[in-house]
Design a protein around this motif. Structure first.
Motif, PDB file in Angstrom:
ATOM      1  N   GLU A  42      12.000   8.790  -4.221  1.00 21.12           N
ATOM      2  CA  GLU A  42      12.239   7.853  -3.021  1.00 21.12           C
ATOM      3  C   GLU A  42      12.074   6.375  -3.447  1.00 21.12           C
ATOM      4  N   SER A  71       9.568   6.550   6.777  1.00 20.10           N
ATOM      5  CA  SER A  71       8.171   7.006   7.368  1.00 20.10           C
ATOM      6  C   SER A  71       7.085   6.480   6.652  1.00 20.10           C
ATOM      7  N   LYS A  72       7.282   6.313   5.302  1.00 23.35           N
ATOM      8  CA  LYS A  72       6.244   5.895   4.515  1.00 23.35           C
ATOM      9  C   LYS A  72       5.979   4.465   4.518  1.00 23.35           C
ATOM     10  N   ALA A 120      12.262   9.888   4.572  1.00 20.77           N
ATOM     11  CA  ALA A 120      10.846   9.855   4.030  1.00 20.77           C
ATOM     12  C   ALA A 120      10.336   8.444   3.669  1.00 20.77           C
ATOM     13  N   SER A 128       2.572   3.317  -3.627  1.00 19.03           N
ATOM     14  CA  SER A 128       1.997   4.695  -4.301  1.00 19.03           C
ATOM     15  C   SER A 128       2.265   6.029  -3.596  1.00 19.03           C
ATOM     16  N   ARG A 129       2.597   5.721  -2.352  1.00 14.58           N
ATOM     17  CA  ARG A 129       3.166   7.097  -1.636  1.00 14.58           C
ATOM     18  C   ARG A 129       4.332   7.668  -1.923  1.00 14.58           C
ATOM     19  N   LEU A 130       5.097   6.811  -2.360  1.00 13.81           N
ATOM     20  CA  LEU A 130       6.462   7.200  -2.689  1.00 13.81           C
ATOM     21  C   LEU A 130       6.493   7.952  -4.145  1.00 13.81           C
ATOM     22  N   THR A 131       7.464   8.987  -3.658  1.00 13.89           N
ATOM     23  CA  THR A 131       7.802   9.876  -4.923  1.00 13.89           C
ATOM     24  C   THR A 131       8.720   8.969  -5.832  1.00 13.89           C
ATOM     25  N   PRO A 169       0.754  -1.237  -0.090  1.00 10.36           N
ATOM     26  CA  PRO A 169       0.068  -0.070  -0.002  1.00 10.36           C
ATOM     27  C   PRO A 169       0.972   1.183   0.121  1.00 10.36           C
ATOM     28  N   TRP A 170       2.020   1.208   0.427  1.00 14.06           N
ATOM     29  CA  TRP A 170       2.941   2.401   0.384  1.00 14.06           C
ATOM     30  C   TRP A 170       3.534   2.686  -0.810  1.00 14.06           C
TER      31      TRP A 170
END
Length: 220
Positions: free
Chosen positions: A161, A197-198, A194, A155-158, A152-153
């Motif tokens: 990242e 954390s994500k 980051a 898609s939150r990474l740039t 799930p994480w």
């Protein structure tokens, strides 16, 4: 002994192993063994009493094993020590499980004295003790037993990242990553923070485990 010495607890059910480790570590002016344990339960108790900086933890011990002991230590203290799993076999599934619950890395019992000393100093300053090839092998075995699911994480990474996470998984340091992607070390440090954390990862080791286990980084 220096007042700033790195305080260490040894947890192993073999007295000879603990004695050998103590001799090597206590010979260093900046290292001090402050406690020993022969079972997992005893390791938890000794750590709570002595509050060491580093624990060298055997994974196969009576009462509770090193995995559960690691889990209890990390969950039970506000500022837990860094835990290094000490093992005979690098492909031991116990090692992988210990890394998953938060161990900072692992060390083989046949490691040379200088490797042992270097590993303790490395994790004491907050770094992770990574052996990417071994972690990849362990992750591949885990994936065969339990097929990876889309994390799930992810898609939150740039994009940057995600690139940094893949480079961490190959075992590169922050300085090496900075050179590879053409940015300063401080910028890489920010990206790494980051990423952790994500992913909800305690450190780089857990991030690498999650990356391989989820299939975000492939083992092939």
């Amino acid at each position: 002994m220096s007042a700033a010495a790195i305080r260490i607890v040894l947890a192993d059910d073999e007295r000879m192993v603990r004695t050998a480790l103590r001799v090597i570590l206590d010979a260093e002016p900046d290292l001090e063994v402050v406690g020993e344990a022969s079972t997992g339960a005893e390791a938890v108790s000794v750590v709570r009493t002595e509050r060491p900086d580093v624990v060298l933890m055997d994974v196969r011990m009576p009462e509770i094993d090193g995995i559960r002991a690691t889990e209890q230590i990390l969950a039970g203290l506000a500022e837990p020590p860094r835990i290094v799993v000490v093992t005979t076999f690098e492909n031991d599934s116990y090692v992988y499980d210990a890394l998953r619950v938060g161990a900072a890395g692992f060390l083989l019992k046949r490691a040379a004295a200088e490797e042992l000393v270097s590993a303790v100093r490395l994790v004491a300053r907050g770094d992770s003790l990574l052996y990417p090839a071994a972690v990849r092998g362990l992750a591949a075995e885990h994936a065969r037993r339990r097929p990876p699911a889309a994390p799930p994480w992810a898609s939150r990474l740039t994009e940057r990242e995600a690139e940094v996470l893949r480079l961490i998984a190959t075992g590169l340091t922050n300085a090496e990553i900075a050179t590879r992607i053409g940015v300063g070390p401080a910028t890489v440090k920010t990206h790494v923070a980051a990423v952790l954390s994500k992913l909800g990862a305690r450190d780089r080791t857990q991030a690498v485990i999650l990356a391989y286990e989820s299939g975000f980084v492939r083992t092939g």
